[in-house]
Design an enzyme around this catalytic site. Structure first.
Site, PDB file in Angstrom:
ATOM      1  N   GLU A   1       0.910  -1.219  -0.008  1.00 10.82           N
ATOM      2  CA  GLU A   1      -0.014  -0.032   0.017  1.00 10.82           C
ATOM      3  C   GLU A   1       0.888   1.253  -0.039  1.00 10.82           C
ATOM      4  O   GLU A   1       1.587   1.765   0.968  1.00 10.82           O
ATOM      5  CB  GLU A   1      -0.712   0.127   1.201  1.00 10.82           C
ATOM      6  CG  GLU A   1      -1.705  -1.292   1.292  1.00 10.82           C
ATOM      7  CD  GLU A   1      -2.961  -1.259   0.015  1.00 10.82           C
ATOM      8  OE1 GLU A   1      -3.212   0.037  -0.053  1.00 10.82           O
ATOM      9  OE2 GLU A   1      -3.579  -2.264  -0.186  1.00 10.82           O
TER      10      GLU A   1
ATOM     11  N   CYS B   1      -2.561   8.821   2.919  1.00 10.17           N
ATOM     12  CA  CYS B   1      -2.278   8.453   1.457  1.00 10.17           C
ATOM     13  C   CYS B   1      -3.290   8.750   0.673  1.00 10.17           C
ATOM     14  O   CYS B   1      -3.033   8.980  -0.596  1.00 10.17           O
ATOM     15  CB  CYS B   1      -2.065   6.618   1.549  1.00 10.17           C
ATOM     16  SG  CYS B   1      -3.256   5.892   2.357  1.00 10.17           S
TER      17      CYS B   1
HETATM   18  P1  NAD Z   1       8.660   5.114   4.454  1.00  4.67           P
HETATM   19  O1  NAD Z   1       8.352   4.235   3.174  1.00  4.67           O
HETATM   20  O2  NAD Z   1       9.624   6.088   4.828  1.00  4.67           O
HETATM   21  O3  NAD Z   1       8.467   4.235   5.652  1.00  4.67           O
HETATM   22  C1  NAD Z   1       7.356   3.026   5.823  1.00  4.67           C
HETATM   23  C2  NAD Z   1       8.152   2.097   6.781  1.00  4.67           C
HETATM   24  O4  NAD Z   1       9.024   1.461   6.241  1.00  4.67           O
HETATM   25  C3  NAD Z   1       8.855   2.656   8.098  1.00  4.67           C
HETATM   26  O5  NAD Z   1       8.286   1.683   8.992  1.00  4.67           O
HETATM   27  C4  NAD Z   1      10.034   2.629   7.842  1.00  4.67           C
HETATM   28  O6  NAD Z   1      10.901   2.362   8.953  1.00  4.67           O
HETATM   29  C5  NAD Z   1      10.299   1.415   6.783  1.00  4.67           C
HETATM   30  N1  NAD Z   1      11.329   1.384   6.036  1.00  4.67           N
HETATM   31  C6  NAD Z   1      12.246   2.310   5.795  1.00  4.67           C
HETATM   32  N2  NAD Z   1      12.918   1.753   4.679  1.00  4.67           N
HETATM   33  C7  NAD Z   1      12.956   0.571   4.512  1.00  4.67           C
HETATM   34  C8  NAD Z   1      13.720  -0.505   3.805  1.00  4.67           C
HETATM   35  N3  NAD Z   1      14.693  -0.226   2.818  1.00  4.67           N
HETATM   36  N4  NAD Z   1      13.064  -1.749   3.984  1.00  4.67           N
HETATM   37  C9  NAD Z   1      12.004  -2.008   4.924  1.00  4.67           C
HETATM   38  N5  NAD Z   1      11.454  -0.883   5.638  1.00  4.67           N
HETATM   39  C10 NAD Z   1      11.824   0.221   5.592  1.00  4.67           C
HETATM   40  O7  NAD Z   1       7.224   5.931   4.439  1.00  4.67           O
HETATM   41  P2  NAD Z   1       6.386   6.794   5.631  1.00  4.67           P
HETATM   42  O8  NAD Z   1       7.078   8.104   5.385  1.00  4.67           O
HETATM   43  O9  NAD Z   1       6.714   6.251   7.062  1.00  4.67           O
HETATM   44  O10 NAD Z   1       5.081   6.948   5.227  1.00  4.67           O
HETATM   45  C11 NAD Z   1       4.536   7.831   4.513  1.00  4.67           C
HETATM   46  C12 NAD Z   1       4.225   7.299   3.294  1.00  4.67           C
HETATM   47  O11 NAD Z   1       3.217   5.923   3.279  1.00  4.67           O
HETATM   48  C13 NAD Z   1       3.564   7.945   2.307  1.00  4.67           C
HETATM   49  O12 NAD Z   1       3.951   7.756   0.720  1.00  4.67           O
HETATM   50  C14 NAD Z   1       2.051   7.452   1.970  1.00  4.67           C
HETATM   51  O13 NAD Z   1       1.303   7.833   0.963  1.00  4.67           O
HETATM   52  C15 NAD Z   1       2.240   6.186   2.346  1.00  4.67           C
HETATM   53  N6  NAD Z   1       0.895   5.519   2.905  1.00  4.67           N
HETATM   54  C16 NAD Z   1       0.175   4.655   2.148  1.00  4.67           C
HETATM   55  C17 NAD Z   1      -0.859   4.226   2.634  1.00  4.67           C
HETATM   56  C18 NAD Z   1      -1.704   3.299   1.616  1.00  4.67           C
HETATM   57  O14 NAD Z   1      -2.757   2.762   2.223  1.00  4.67           O
HETATM   58  N7  NAD Z   1      -1.675   3.164   0.576  1.00  4.67           N
HETATM   59  C19 NAD Z   1      -1.349   4.497   4.038  1.00  4.67           C
HETATM   60  C20 NAD Z   1      -0.529   5.413   4.551  1.00  4.67           C
HETATM   61  C21 NAD Z   1       0.593   5.837   4.063  1.00  4.67           C
END
Ligand code: NAD
Length: 483
Positions: A248, A282
């Site tokens: 997602e 999101c």
């Molecule tokens: P992010 O991708 O930076 O981090 C998300 C998670 O991934 C965190 O727990 C982070 O620690 C982890 N992470 C970071 N690097 C990683 C790696 N290399 N491997 C595995 N895990 C890793 O995103 P964010 O800034 O925390 O969240 C915001 C984003 O999430 C926005 O782009 C938003 O649109 C998206 N989002 C999507 C939905 C949906 O349902 N589609 C819902 C909420 C948020």
């Protein structure tokens, strides 16, 4: 007082292998809330081993048992709603009365919902050419899930995976976002309080690029559920290649307002879609593509709505919008607004931070008009409280601009004409299009996810859909004469 949290591995709360810690802070003041264990790959190894043992136990459990665990978690979340909402609000920044309580109660509903759906997770009995042969296609848990979650809905988004995982009998290694890891500990406590087998849920806090990466790539992990940014999702897709994935990812919520729309209603929905959770959603309304003849009137109405927003301390009952969660999000919002301005946008309301409220992360509800369709704020995801109004020549023009950024998560279209609204809705590549409703409108059982071929993800969350994603079909055949 700074709280000290631990990792949850195999049913035990333990320190990290390295002994290192990190902290989470209150974005409204910058004060430290909790000290958290900085997990590393050794911790992930231990968590995966514990989850594998639990997965074997869970395979032998019945539906009613797992549904009862889900209902017990829901009861625990309801019982602790005030405490968990206060921590969620303090650590994430969302207003406690207007949003945080609702998020915890929605999570409780998510656990009850999973309990209800799993009782109807039926298999099928396909025909066989031989009249003596029977074919059973049954649904079985995938085994061990790595679940990686973001900070914007740190109780609800994890629940979208943890509840159906528990209902279907998958064990989980969960890596929450570092900035909201203390509230993750409370959610993990609520799940263990239900009496689930040791290792059913393992919580590893720490840097995502270390522990999240190790978890998704681990050979002992069978499948991955991830909500977060598109960039991280792409890395996970590479590292977890070959495993079933639920991704997602990002979106930028294009909202198309045609000239025959109910403008006051559209303005109210646009404001709520853009300012809910300070825009850190999101499905947030991040771009408004409005037919030129009604641009100025819509801009006036949205500005009126923006002025109703009460930006303030998350623990104040009057507050409707709190600070942003973190500096990178605030910096991206600054940069997108600056870029739009340089390209000729007018700032009708807000447009800057409000550090006088207590921290540098407070951002005023912002309205920009006459925005260039090539501005970063239109072509990228902002994640801040901004409504950029882009004048367009026609519905076709709007669809063309909406598709350009390659996102396809959630959209909205406003028109009094059903045929015009449906024509737009069917052309958009988004996984969900809300007609005459905010781009953020969703209920937890409705299928939600990115359109195929877009940068918004893979698979569908929501009610029964997640249970289907988190199980696999096992086919067993037998000859009725063979016993
Ligand atoms: P992010 O991708 O930076 O981090 C998300 C998670 O991934 C965190 O727990 C982070 O620690 C982890 N992470 C970071 N690097 C990683 C790696 N290399 N491997 C595995 N895990 C890793 O995103 P964010 O800034 O925390 O969240 C915001 C984003 O999430 C926005 O782009 C938003 O649109 C998206 N989002 C999507 C939905 C949906 O349902 N589609 C819902 C909420 C948020």
């Amino acid at each position: 007082m700074t709280l000290r949290d631990q990792l949850l591995i195999g049913g035990e709360w333990v320190d990290s292998a390295s002994g290192e810690v990190f902290t989470s802070t209150d974005p409204s003041t910058g004060e430290v809330i909790a000290e958290l264990q900085k997990g590393n790959v050794d911790d992930v190894d231990r968590a995966v081993a514990a989850a594998r043992e639990a997965a074997a136990v869970l395979r032998g459990t019945g539906v009613e048992q797992r549904a009862a665990w889900c209902e017990a978690v829901a009861g625990e979340l309801e019982r602790r709603v005030d405490e968990i909402a206060a921590v969620l609000s303090a650590e994430q920044g969302k207003p406690v009365g207007a949003e945080a309580r609702g998020e915890v109660l929605t999570a409780a509903k998510g656990f009850r919902d999973a309990a209800g759906h799993v009782r109807h997770l039926d298999g099928t009995i396909p025909f066989a050419e031989d009249p003596n042969v029977r074919v059973l296609s049954i649904r079985r848990p995938r085994g061990v899930y790595a679940v990686i979650t973001p900070w914007n809905f740190p109780v609800n988004i994890p629940t979208e995976y943890l509840a159906p995982a528990l209902a279907t009998g998958n064990a989980v290694v969960w890596v929450p976002a570092p900035t909201t890891s203390h509230v993750a500990v409370l959610l993990a406590e609520a799940i263990t309080a239900a009496g689930v087998p040791a290792g059913t849920l393992n919580l590893i806090t720490g840097p995502g690029a270390v522990v999240g990466d190790a978890a998704v790539a681990h050979p002992g992990v069978d499948a991955v559920g991830f909500t977060g940014s598109t960039v991280t999702g792409q890395s996970i897709a590479r590292r977890a290649a070959g495993k079933p994935l639920l991704l997602e990812l990002g979106g930028n919520g294009p909202t198309i307002v045609l000239d025959d729309a109910d403008l006051p209603k559209a303005a109210a929905a646009i404001a709520s879609g853009a300012y809910f959770n300070a825009g850190q959603t999101c499905a947030a309304t991040e771009v408004v593509l409005v037919e030129r003849s009604v641009h100025d009137e819509l801009a006036r109405l949205v500005t009126e709505e923006a002025r109703k927003v009460r930006l303030g301390r998350p623990d104040d009952a009057e507050t409707t919008m709190g600070p942003l969660n973190n500096e990178p999000t605030a910096a991206k919002t600054d940069s997108h607004i600056d870029d739009a301005r340089r390209r000729g946008a007018q700032v009708l309301e807000g447009g800057s931070r409000k550090p006088e409220l207590g921290s540098d992360l407070y951002y005023s509800a912002t309205v920009l008009s006459e925005v260039d369709p090539l501005a970063d704020i239109v072509t990228h995801e902002t994640f801040g409280p901004v409504v950029p109004l882009v004048p367009v020549d026609s519905a076709e023009d709007a669809v063309r601009i909406a598709q350009a950024p390659q996102f396809g998560l959630s959209s909205s279209v406003w028109s009094r004409s059903a045929s015009r609204a449906f024509a737009v809705a069917e052309q958009l590549r988004a996984g969900i299009v809300n007609i005459n409703e905010s781009s953020t409108y969703w209920e937890i059982h409705i299928p939600f996810g990115g359109g195929s071929g877009t940068m918004s993800g893979l698979g569908r969350l929501g009610g029964m859909h997640t249970l289907l994603e988190m199980t696999e079909i096992k086919t067993i055949t037998f000859d009725t004469r063979s016993f």
